[in-house]
Scaffold this motif. Structure first.
Motif, PDB file in Angstrom:
ATOM      1  N   LEU A   1       0.853  -1.180   0.000  1.00 34.93           N
ATOM      2  CA  LEU A   1       0.000   0.000   0.000  1.00 34.93           C
ATOM      3  C   LEU A   1       0.890   1.231   0.000  1.00 34.93           C
ATOM      4  O   LEU A   1       1.919   1.250   0.675  1.00 34.93           O
ATOM      5  CB  LEU A   1      -0.878   0.037   1.254  1.00 34.93           C
ATOM      6  CG  LEU A   1      -1.935  -1.047   1.386  1.00 34.93           C
ATOM      7  CD1 LEU A   1      -2.597  -0.962   2.758  1.00 34.93           C
ATOM      8  CD2 LEU A   1      -2.969  -0.899   0.296  1.00 34.93           C
ATOM      9  N   VAL A   2       0.509   2.231  -0.737  1.00 35.44           N
ATOM     10  CA  VAL A   2       1.223   3.505  -0.699  1.00 35.44           C
ATOM     11  C   VAL A   2       0.304   4.495  -0.008  1.00 35.44           C
ATOM     12  O   VAL A   2      -0.800   4.773  -0.463  1.00 35.44           O
ATOM     13  CB  VAL A   2       1.612   3.993  -2.108  1.00 35.44           C
ATOM     14  CG1 VAL A   2       2.308   5.348  -2.021  1.00 35.44           C
ATOM     15  CG2 VAL A   2       2.500   2.977  -2.802  1.00 35.44           C
ATOM     16  N   ASP A   3       0.742   4.999   1.112  1.00 32.49           N
ATOM     17  CA  ASP A   3      -0.014   5.929   1.944  1.00 32.49           C
ATOM     18  C   ASP A   3       0.637   7.294   1.817  1.00 32.49           C
ATOM     19  O   ASP A   3       1.793   7.406   1.428  1.00 32.49           O
ATOM     20  CB  ASP A   3       0.024   5.449   3.402  1.00 32.49           C
ATOM     21  CG  ASP A   3      -1.001   6.132   4.284  1.00 32.49           C
ATOM     22  OD1 ASP A   3      -1.749   6.997   3.802  1.00 32.49           O
ATOM     23  OD2 ASP A   3      -1.051   5.793   5.478  1.00 32.49           O
ATOM     24  N   SER A   4      -0.106   8.322   2.158  1.00 30.40           N
ATOM     25  CA  SER A   4       0.487   9.658   2.129  1.00 30.40           C
ATOM     26  C   SER A   4       0.051  10.435   3.363  1.00 30.40           C
ATOM     27  O   SER A   4      -1.017  10.197   3.922  1.00 30.40           O
ATOM     28  CB  SER A   4       0.077  10.409   0.862  1.00 30.40           C
ATOM     29  OG  SER A   4      -1.322  10.575   0.834  1.00 30.40           O
ATOM     30  N   ALA A   5       0.903  11.332   3.768  1.00 27.12           N
ATOM     31  CA  ALA A   5       0.619  12.217   4.899  1.00 27.12           C
ATOM     32  C   ALA A   5       1.403  13.502   4.683  1.00 27.12           C
ATOM     33  O   ALA A   5       2.414  13.518   3.970  1.00 27.12           O
ATOM     34  CB  ALA A   5       1.030  11.574   6.219  1.00 27.12           C
ATOM     35  N   THR A   6       0.941  14.566   5.288  1.00 29.17           N
ATOM     36  CA  THR A   6       1.703  15.811   5.219  1.00 29.17           C
ATOM     37  C   THR A   6       2.894  15.711   6.148  1.00 29.17           C
ATOM     38  O   THR A   6       2.928  14.843   7.028  1.00 29.17           O
ATOM     39  CB  THR A   6       0.841  17.030   5.606  1.00 29.17           C
ATOM     40  OG1 THR A   6       0.424  16.875   6.957  1.00 29.17           O
ATOM     41  CG2 THR A   6      -0.373  17.167   4.703  1.00 29.17           C
ATOM     42  N   THR A   7       3.832  16.583   5.984  1.00 29.18           N
ATOM     43  CA  THR A   7       5.007  16.552   6.858  1.00 29.18           C
ATOM     44  C   THR A   7       4.605  16.772   8.308  1.00 29.18           C
ATOM     45  O   THR A   7       5.306  16.351   9.207  1.00 29.18           O
ATOM     46  CB  THR A   7       6.044  17.608   6.430  1.00 29.18           C
ATOM     47  OG1 THR A   7       5.397  18.872   6.328  1.00 29.18           O
ATOM     48  CG2 THR A   7       6.672  17.235   5.103  1.00 29.18           C
TER      49      THR A   7
END
Length: 82
Positions: free
Chosen positions: A71-77
């Motif tokens: 899975l490729v997840d994303s989040a802000t810094t």
């Protein structure tokens, strides 16, 4: 790649999302991913039955694979997601 020049819309998207970080994760159930999946299903498939997927249905559909899957997840810094 030296010849690539981003279009205006690509530069705007890059600027808008420059604080996002991508993370590669193994397949396993995560409550926050399931909640996002339910929100998506309710918005895109309301009343069609797919918007009522149980945790087991979600796991069977997205988390079982016979090939090497991530899975490729994303989040802000800062840590916030979506």
């Amino acid at each position: 790649m030296a010849e690539f020049e981003a279009a205006r819309y690509q530069r705007r998207a890059w600027k808008r999302h420059e604080s996002l970080q991508a993370m590669t994760l193994g397949l396993r159930f995560r409550v926050e991913h399931y909640a996002l999946y339910l929100r998506y299903q309710a918005a895109r498939h309301a009343g069609g039955g797919m918007d009522q997927d149980s945790r087991d249905q979600y796991s069977h559909f997205l988390l079982q694979s016979r090939v090497n899957t991530r899975l490729v997840d994303s989040a802000t810094t800062g840590g916030s997601r979506w």
